[in-house]
Design an enzyme around this catalytic site. Structure first.
Site, PDB file in Angstrom:
ATOM      1  N   GLU A 275       1.228  -1.498   0.060  1.00 14.52           N
ATOM      2  CA  GLU A 275      -0.447  -0.165   0.035  1.00 14.52           C
ATOM      3  C   GLU A 275       0.599   1.326  -0.068  1.00 14.52           C
ATOM      4  OE1 GLU A 275      -3.376  -0.314  -0.754  1.00 14.52           O
ATOM      5  OE2 GLU A 275      -2.960  -2.116  -1.100  1.00 14.52           O
ATOM      6  N   TRP A 278       1.165   1.943  -3.406  1.00 15.11           N
ATOM      7  CA  TRP A 278       0.111   2.375  -4.017  1.00 15.11           C
ATOM      8  C   TRP A 278       0.817   3.807  -4.131  1.00 15.11           C
ATOM      9  CZ3 TRP A 278      -3.222   1.391  -7.594  1.00 15.11           C
ATOM     10  CH2 TRP A 278      -3.719   0.493  -8.280  1.00 15.11           C
ATOM     11  N   TRP A 306     -20.603  14.015 -18.237  1.00  9.90           N
ATOM     12  CA  TRP A 306     -21.081  13.694 -17.246  1.00  9.90           C
ATOM     13  C   TRP A 306     -22.598  14.762 -16.909  1.00  9.90           C
ATOM     14  CZ3 TRP A 306     -18.387  10.351 -14.544  1.00  9.90           C
ATOM     15  CH2 TRP A 306     -17.473   9.541 -14.940  1.00  9.90           C
ATOM     16  N   ASN A 341     -10.704   2.990   2.830  1.00 13.23           N
ATOM     17  CA  ASN A 341     -10.091   3.432   2.131  1.00 13.23           C
ATOM     18  C   ASN A 341     -11.327   2.509   0.796  1.00 13.23           C
ATOM     19  OD1 ASN A 341      -8.904   3.058  -0.306  1.00 13.23           O
ATOM     20  ND2 ASN A 341      -8.594   0.903   0.061  1.00 13.23           N
ATOM     21  N   TRP A 359     -16.344  12.620 -11.458  1.00  9.49           N
ATOM     22  CA  TRP A 359     -15.420  12.293 -10.335  1.00  9.49           C
ATOM     23  C   TRP A 359     -14.552  13.732 -10.083  1.00  9.49           C
ATOM     24  CZ3 TRP A 359     -10.375  14.358 -11.264  1.00  9.49           C
ATOM     25  CH2 TRP A 359     -10.095  14.172 -13.137  1.00  9.49           C
ATOM     26  N   TRP A 382      -9.273   9.005  -7.197  1.00 14.04           N
ATOM     27  CA  TRP A 382     -10.890   9.497  -8.071  1.00 14.04           C
ATOM     28  C   TRP A 382     -11.441   8.762  -9.343  1.00 14.04           C
ATOM     29  CZ3 TRP A 382     -15.781   9.847  -6.505  1.00 14.04           C
ATOM     30  CH2 TRP A 382     -15.635  10.380  -5.234  1.00 14.04           C
TER      31      TRP A 382
HETATM   32  C1  LIG Z   1     -11.450   8.035  -4.353  1.00 12.37           C
HETATM   33  C2  LIG Z   1     -10.622   7.707  -3.078  1.00 12.37           C
HETATM   34  C3  LIG Z   1      -9.830   9.111  -2.475  1.00 12.37           C
HETATM   35  C4  LIG Z   1      -8.852   9.152  -1.632  1.00 12.37           C
HETATM   36  N1  LIG Z   1      -8.044  10.033  -1.832  1.00 12.37           N
HETATM   37  C5  LIG Z   1      -6.806  10.021  -0.710  1.00 12.37           C
HETATM   38  C6  LIG Z   1      -6.613  11.399  -0.266  1.00 12.37           C
HETATM   39  O1  LIG Z   1      -6.766  12.036  -0.292  1.00 12.37           O
HETATM   40  N2  LIG Z   1      -4.796  11.352   0.682  1.00 12.37           N
HETATM   41  C7  LIG Z   1      -4.663   9.483   1.016  1.00 12.37           C
HETATM   42  O2  LIG Z   1      -3.623   9.822   1.077  1.00 12.37           O
HETATM   43  N3  LIG Z   1      -5.270   8.765   0.065  1.00 12.37           N
HETATM   44  C8  LIG Z   1      -6.185   8.444  -0.573  1.00 12.37           C
HETATM   45  N4  LIG Z   1      -6.732   7.615  -1.130  1.00 12.37           N
HETATM   46  C9  LIG Z   1      -6.347   6.568  -0.502  1.00 12.37           C
HETATM   47  C10 LIG Z   1      -7.106   5.411   0.916  1.00 12.37           C
HETATM   48  O3  LIG Z   1      -7.975   5.259   1.005  1.00 12.37           O
HETATM   49  C11 LIG Z   1      -6.263   5.686   2.404  1.00 12.37           C
HETATM   50  O4  LIG Z   1      -4.003   6.241   1.731  1.00 12.37           O
HETATM   51  C12 LIG Z   1      -6.231   5.319   2.915  1.00 12.37           C
HETATM   52  O5  LIG Z   1      -7.486   4.770   3.444  1.00 12.37           O
HETATM   53  C13 LIG Z   1      -5.585   5.613   4.178  1.00 12.37           C
HETATM   54  O6  LIG Z   1      -6.561   5.628   5.514  1.00 12.37           O
HETATM   55  P1  LIG Z   1      -4.523   4.816   5.984  1.00 12.37           P
HETATM   56  O7  LIG Z   1      -3.764   4.957   6.651  1.00 12.37           O
HETATM   57  O8  LIG Z   1      -5.312   3.448   7.115  1.00 12.37           O
HETATM   58  O9  LIG Z   1      -4.196   3.256   5.012  1.00 12.37           O
HETATM   59  P2  LIG Z   1      -3.549   1.750   5.145  1.00 12.37           P
HETATM   60  O10 LIG Z   1      -4.286   0.742   4.273  1.00 12.37           O
HETATM   61  O11 LIG Z   1      -3.235   1.554   6.316  1.00 12.37           O
HETATM   62  O12 LIG Z   1      -2.285   2.104   4.233  1.00 12.37           O
HETATM   63  C14 LIG Z   1      -1.199   2.811   4.596  1.00 12.37           C
HETATM   64  C15 LIG Z   1      -0.716   3.699   3.827  1.00 12.37           C
HETATM   65  O13 LIG Z   1      -0.676   3.329   2.642  1.00 12.37           O
HETATM   66  C16 LIG Z   1      -0.671   4.669   1.397  1.00 12.37           C
HETATM   67  N5  LIG Z   1      -2.335   4.281   0.666  1.00 12.37           N
HETATM   68  C17 LIG Z   1      -2.747   3.264   0.738  1.00 12.37           C
HETATM   69  N6  LIG Z   1      -4.119   3.089  -0.094  1.00 12.37           N
HETATM   70  C18 LIG Z   1      -3.316   4.070  -0.542  1.00 12.37           C
HETATM   71  C19 LIG Z   1      -4.197   4.141  -2.334  1.00 12.37           C
HETATM   72  N7  LIG Z   1      -4.786   3.309  -2.600  1.00 12.37           N
HETATM   73  N8  LIG Z   1      -3.485   4.884  -3.188  1.00 12.37           N
HETATM   74  C20 LIG Z   1      -2.617   6.016  -2.659  1.00 12.37           C
HETATM   75  N9  LIG Z   1      -2.053   6.350  -0.850  1.00 12.37           N
HETATM   76  C21 LIG Z   1      -2.413   4.472  -1.085  1.00 12.37           C
HETATM   77  C22 LIG Z   1      -1.275   5.726   2.260  1.00 12.37           C
HETATM   78  O14 LIG Z   1      -0.285   6.791   2.490  1.00 12.37           O
HETATM   79  C23 LIG Z   1      -1.437   5.111   4.027  1.00 12.37           C
HETATM   80  O15 LIG Z   1      -1.366   5.857   5.050  1.00 12.37           O
HETATM   81  C24 LIG Z   1      -8.163   7.858  -1.483  1.00 12.37           C
HETATM   82  C25 LIG Z   1      -8.965   6.571  -2.339  1.00 12.37           C
HETATM   83  C26 LIG Z   1      -9.290   6.676  -2.808  1.00 12.37           C
HETATM   84  C27 LIG Z   1     -10.899   5.755  -2.964  1.00 12.37           C
END
Ligand SMILES: Cc1cc2nc3c(=O)[nH]c(=O)nc-3n(C[C@H](O)[C@H](O)[C@H](O)COP(=O)(O)OP(=O)(O)OC[C@H]3O[C@@H](n4cnc5c(N)ncnc54)[C@H](O)[C@@H]3O)c2cc1C
Length: 478
Positions: A275, A278, A306, A341, A359, A382
């Site tokens: 992650e 990502w 849209w 997420n 979006w 998005w």
């Molecule tokens: C529509 C949409 C919008 C989002 N907007 C943001 C946003 O503005 N800022 C943001 O940080 N994340 C965003 N995310 C990605 C993700 O949802 C969040 O990073 C995650 O929910 C944060 O929770 P966590 O720290 O517990 O993640 P964990 O699951 O613990 O992951 C650890 C770290 O990995 C990174 N990460 C995890 N998943 C993703 C992902 N899909 N894309 C990029 N990095 C990721 C984050 O930095 C996160 O803190 C978005 C996802 C979607 C579907």
């Protein structure tokens, strides 16, 4: 006696702080400065929830600096003018900072670097925000990646080269008393109408909060992360996203914590590091395709018609769509500045695929309300959900909110927490109250259309409608 400035931006920490470490190695006096210049971030200046976080994060950084004998100098932008003023006041001969990757910030930083160089000031930028600089990872043809799996494969081959986190300095040189600083309140980051109680209850911004969150995650949750990360009803993910965004924690620290013996060999730890991958991929894309915060990466989507329906958009924002898992997510976001997420994907799918709203409307709302609002990650999330980005969910993947709730909120605890008006319904109907018989609704005290809305859109016909619209797009090569 030499003096250097350390220009703090979104690296609000003292541990693994390469700019600070290099300044300390180069100069006797090191002056930490933060310059408030939101207009220099273009159309994506921090939203309201981010400003709240920033206020508290700056306060925390100031405390950490003072404990070590230093202090934070706050100034107002433009950044170049503020740096030049400080250079004139202090006789500094060098400025150190950690790089950021938003297009407007890159342009600003380049201009600052050039202007400082022309004045004979050393300007040193470091990597404190990513595991890998976006320009160092290229495919066989020398191009940037557009698909996550090969991107991450290329990165994992290099993971062993990621430097270990730097320790925080124990003591710091004092900032000369004559160097003036604005008070934090002067930056006007806190909301005038105090809606932030929920954020304050949910979060502890700053480096200490980041370390406590990381330790708790590694001790209690990382082992099962690969399974529990999809469960919004469980504390299964790290909640490190705002700390990583504001640089209160570096990705190197997160990687190191997930790699220690006894932790690093679990499937959960591997999944967590992926992650972080990502996050790297999102920054890689933003760097190489800087138009994507506003335009689809897949150009075929640029002409898509849209739907514009302000009332539906408002119902989505307020958590009044009639789909309990969606409304739970939107209310969690409003109350705490964060959303799980899995639920982000569900709410984004409903907005872009069932309501067929652009979006960008969703991205903008998230931008204002998320404490982790991040241009790279938000744009990727998005565009991925809408189907128009790199490595996107195919256009025909439309999340079914009922099936998603059944699978990922099996006991309905998440919905009950955030949509309490449905809490008394039996599990079978909490996620689909419109399917409940009248006597069940009555017994649970739910009057649909009054206490809780009927679904804003029919899932089946809206899905078919979206598919028809998407199918009108030309497939690649057509
Ligand atoms: C529509 C949409 C919008 C989002 N907007 C943001 C946003 O503005 N800022 C943001 O940080 N994340 C965003 N995310 C990605 C993700 O949802 C969040 O990073 C995650 O929910 C944060 O929770 P966590 O720290 O517990 O993640 P964990 O699951 O613990 O992951 C650890 C770290 O990995 C990174 N990460 C995890 N998943 C993703 C992902 N899909 N894309 C990029 N990095 C990721 C984050 O930095 C996160 O803190 C978005 C996802 C979607 C579907």
């Amino acid at each position: 006696m030499s003096t250097a400035l350390v220009w703090f931006r979104r690296d609000l920490r003292l541990t693994d702080q390469p700019a600070l470490a290099q300044a300390l190695a180069a100069a006797d006096t090191v002056i930490p400065v933060y310059i408030h210049a939101p207009h220099e971030e273009g159309a994506w200046a921090p939203g309201a929830a981010s400003r709240w976080w920033l206020h508290h994060s700056l306060a925390a950084l100031e405390t950490e600096l003072r404990v070590r004998g230093s202090r934070l100098v706050l100034r107002e932008g433009p950044a170049l003018a503020a740096l030049e003023a400080l250079i004139a006041e202090t006789g500094a001969t060098a400025v150190f900072w950690n790089r950021l990757y938003e297009p407007a910030v890159i342009a600003r930083d380049k201009a600052v670097k050039q202007a400082l160089a022309e004045r004979g000031i050393e300007a040193v930028s470091c990597n404190g925000h990513l595991l890998f600089e976006p320009w160092t990872i290229r495919n066989g043809a020398g191009d940037p990646y557009r698909v996550f799996t090969p991107f991450w494969k290329a990165c994992t081959a290099e993971l062993g080269t990621v430097p270990a986190p730097l320790p925080a300095p124990e003591r710091l040189p004092a900032v000369p008393p004559a160097v003036a600083s604005l008070g934090l309140a002067a930056l006007g980051l806190l909301p005038k109408i105090r809606w932030d109680a929920g954020l304050a209850a949910a979060w502890l911004p700053g480096e200490a909060g980041a370390m406590a969150t990381l330790s708790q995650f590694v001790e209690e949750a990382i082992g099962a992360y690969d399974v529990d990360r999809n469960r919004p009803d469980l504390p299964g993910s790290s909640r490190l996203s705002p700390y990583l965004h504001f640089g209160e924690l570096s990705p190197r620290q997160a990687l190191a914590a997930a790699s220690v013996p006894g932790v690093g060999d679990s499937a959960g730890a591997a999944s967590f590091v992926r992650e972080l991958g990502w996050r790297e991929f999102a920054h890689h894309l933003l760097f190489h395709f800087p138009h994507t915060p506003d335009e689809p990466l897949d150009a075929r989507f640029a002409g898509l018609a849209w739907r514009e329906d302000p009332a539906e958009l408002e119902a989505w924002r307020r958590g009044r769509t009639g789909y309990p898992i969606v409304d739970a997510g939107m209310r969690e976001l409003w109350a705490t500045g964060w959303m799980h997420n899995r639920v982000r994907m569900i709410v984004a799918s409903l907005l872009t695929k069932n309501l067929f709203a652009h979006w960008r409307h969703g991205a903008r709302w998230f931008w204002d309300t998320l404490v982790d609002a991040d241009l790279a990650n938000n744009t990727l999330g998005w565009q991925w959900t809408a189907g128009c980005g790199a490595d996107a969910a195919p256009y025909y993947r439309i999340f079914n909110p009922l099936l998603q709730a059944e699978k990922f909120d099996p006991g309905r605890a998440y919905i009950r927490r955030w949509v309490p008006e449905l809490a008394a319904l039996p599990d079978k109907y909490v996620h689909c109250p419109w399917q409940a018989p009248a006597e069940v609704l009555l017994a649970a005290g739910v009057r649909l259309g009054q206490d809780y809305p009927l679904p804003i859109v029919d899932p089946r016909s809206s899905r078919d409608d979206a598919l028809r619209r998407f199918e009108g797009l030309k497939r690649p090569g057509q």
